[in-house]
Design an enzyme around this catalytic site. Structure first.
Site, short mmCIF file in Angstrom:
data_model
loop_
_atom_site.label_atom_id
_atom_site.label_comp_id
_atom_site.label_asym_id
_atom_site.label_seq_id
_atom_site.Cartn_x
_atom_site.Cartn_y
_atom_site.Cartn_z
N CYS A 136 -2.62 5.67 -11.18
CA CYS A 136 -4.54 4.95 -11.05
C CYS A 136 -4.70 6.44 -10.27
CB CYS A 136 -4.04 4.28 -9.44
SG CYS A 136 -5.44 3.80 -8.82
N GLU B 142 -11.38 5.08 -1.52
CA GLU B 142 -12.89 5.20 -1.21
C GLU B 142 -13.86 4.78 -0.34
OE1 GLU B 142 -15.63 3.39 -3.90
OE2 GLU B 142 -13.32 4.17 -5.33
N ASP C 24 -14.76 3.47 -14.24
CA ASP C 24 -13.62 3.59 -13.91
C ASP C 24 -14.31 1.95 -12.48
OD1 ASP C 24 -10.99 3.57 -11.65
OD2 ASP C 24 -12.29 4.60 -10.76
N SER C 25 -13.49 1.32 -11.57
CA SER C 25 -13.38 0.36 -10.14
C SER C 25 -14.63 1.61 -9.15
CB SER C 25 -12.89 -0.33 -9.80
OG SER C 25 -11.46 0.81 -9.31
N CYS D 149 -9.45 3.94 -15.49
CA CYS D 149 -8.46 3.28 -15.05
C CYS D 149 -7.26 2.67 -15.12
CB CYS D 149 -9.77 2.06 -14.21
SG CYS D 149 -9.31 0.80 -13.08
N HIS E 263 -7.11 7.00 -8.80
CA HIS E 263 -7.78 7.07 -7.21
C HIS E 263 -6.58 8.65 -6.31
CE1 HIS E 263 -10.60 3.64 -7.88
NE2 HIS E 263 -10.89 4.47 -6.51
N1 DGL Z 1 -8.81 3.34 -10.29
C1 DGL Z 1 -7.57 2.38 -10.45
C2 DGL Z 1 -6.77 2.07 -11.39
O1 DGL Z 1 -7.41 3.25 -11.65
C3 DGL Z 1 -8.35 0.98 -10.10
C4 DGL Z 1 -8.28 1.01 -8.27
C5 DGL Z 1 -8.55 -0.39 -8.73
O2 DGL Z 1 -9.73 -0.87 -8.36
O3 DGL Z 1 -7.92 -1.36 -7.67
O4 DGL Z 1 -5.74 1.71 -11.79
#
Ligand code: DGL
Length: 266
Positions: free
Chosen positions: A183, A151, A9-10, A72, A185
């Site tokens: 997402c 984050e 993931d990011s 992600c 997150h």
């Molecule tokens: N967690 C990521 C997603 O599922 C992206 C978060 C990001 O870096 O913008 O889209």
């Protein structure tokens, strides 16, 4: 096969998929990559996201993973075909399994997806949901403040609630009965999201269906770890490893014994 599964993931978002992975596949080893040095991906261009994703995936493939899970949504929307072209191992994206789960869950036929700007603008969820439920009405809403909140470890409080209240206010004027957390997150903010939308709307976390898909693929290809395998987990981050461990352990609810920093291109 006892090789690890690569999940990336990011940043910390993919840990919501890791939680599901530990629950569903407790004998499998994991190599996780959080690209915390370059988060967020969601406001970047497709070209840039694709380059980051290919770089991270190449690192994990170099660690000997037997399959890749793109934990992600943004990376899935931007780079799934490129990943499948670049690597010959199984690559599981998160959008298709999540969209299918949502398409089958709705009774009213109205589904909302909250995600990053990139994911919403890509139309990937909208298209995938319509494949399984052509008459579904799909609303998309970007929530750009959510990823920075997670984050920073800010998972609750007035500021998070105010943002969630604003992002989700459109629901009141719809017949939406199913909300997709598009997402990875966002499940970290589940208590706030639930509080804001009330008890009646079903929340879909695509992690569950995604890990289910991974399990099926490992089974089909004879890649499951041997019974009784004692798993070993490694966590990699492109940012500070101690910071990653501190917040990562809290979000995951489990200790992270092995954390290593891996530099990435800027
Ligand atoms: N967690 C990521 C997603 O599922 C992206 C978060 C990001 O870096 O913008 O889209």
């Amino acid at each position: 096969m006892s090789a690890p599964v690569g999940i990336f993931d990011s940043g910390f978002g993919g840990l919501t998929v890791v939680r599901q992975f530990f629950e569903t596949l407790p004998e499998e080893s994991l190599a996780y990559f959080g690209d915390n040095a370059r988060v967020p991906y969601g406001s970047r261009s497709q070209e840039e996201i694709q380059a980051f994703v290919l770089e991270v995936a190449a690192f994990l493939v170099g660690q000997g993973v037997k399959a890749l899970v793109v934990a992600c949504n943004t990376a899935t929307a931007a780079a799934l075909p490129a990943l499948r072209e670049a690597f010959s191992l199984p690559v599981v994206g998160i959008i298709e399994p999540g969209a299918k789960a949502a398409a089958l869950a709705t009774h009213s036929g109205e589904i909302a997806v909250i995600a990053t700007e990139f994911t919403i603008n890509s139309g990937s969820y909208q298209a995938a949901i319509k494949k399984y439920n052509p008459r579904a009405k799909v609303y998309g809403q970007a929530c750009p403040l959510f990823v920075p909140f997670v984050e920073k470890g800010k998972l609750s409080g007035a500021e998070v609630e105010a943002a969630a209240g604003e992002y989700l206010s459109f629901l009141a004027a719809t017949a939406v009965d199913t909300l997709v957390l598009g997402c990875t997150h966002y499940p970290h903010l589940l208590p706030v999201i639930r509080k804001v939308i009330g008890p009646d709307i079903k929340i879909i976390d695509p992690a569950e269906a995604t890990v289910g898909t991974l399990k099926e693929i490992l089974q089909e290809k004879g890649l499951l770890a041997p019974a009784g395998n004692v798993p070993q987990h490694r966590f990699y981050t492109s940012a500070d490893p101690e910071q990653f461990r501190r917040l990562g352990q809290q979000l995951l609810g489990q200790p992270m014994d092995y954390v290593e920093q891996v530099p990435v291109k800027k």
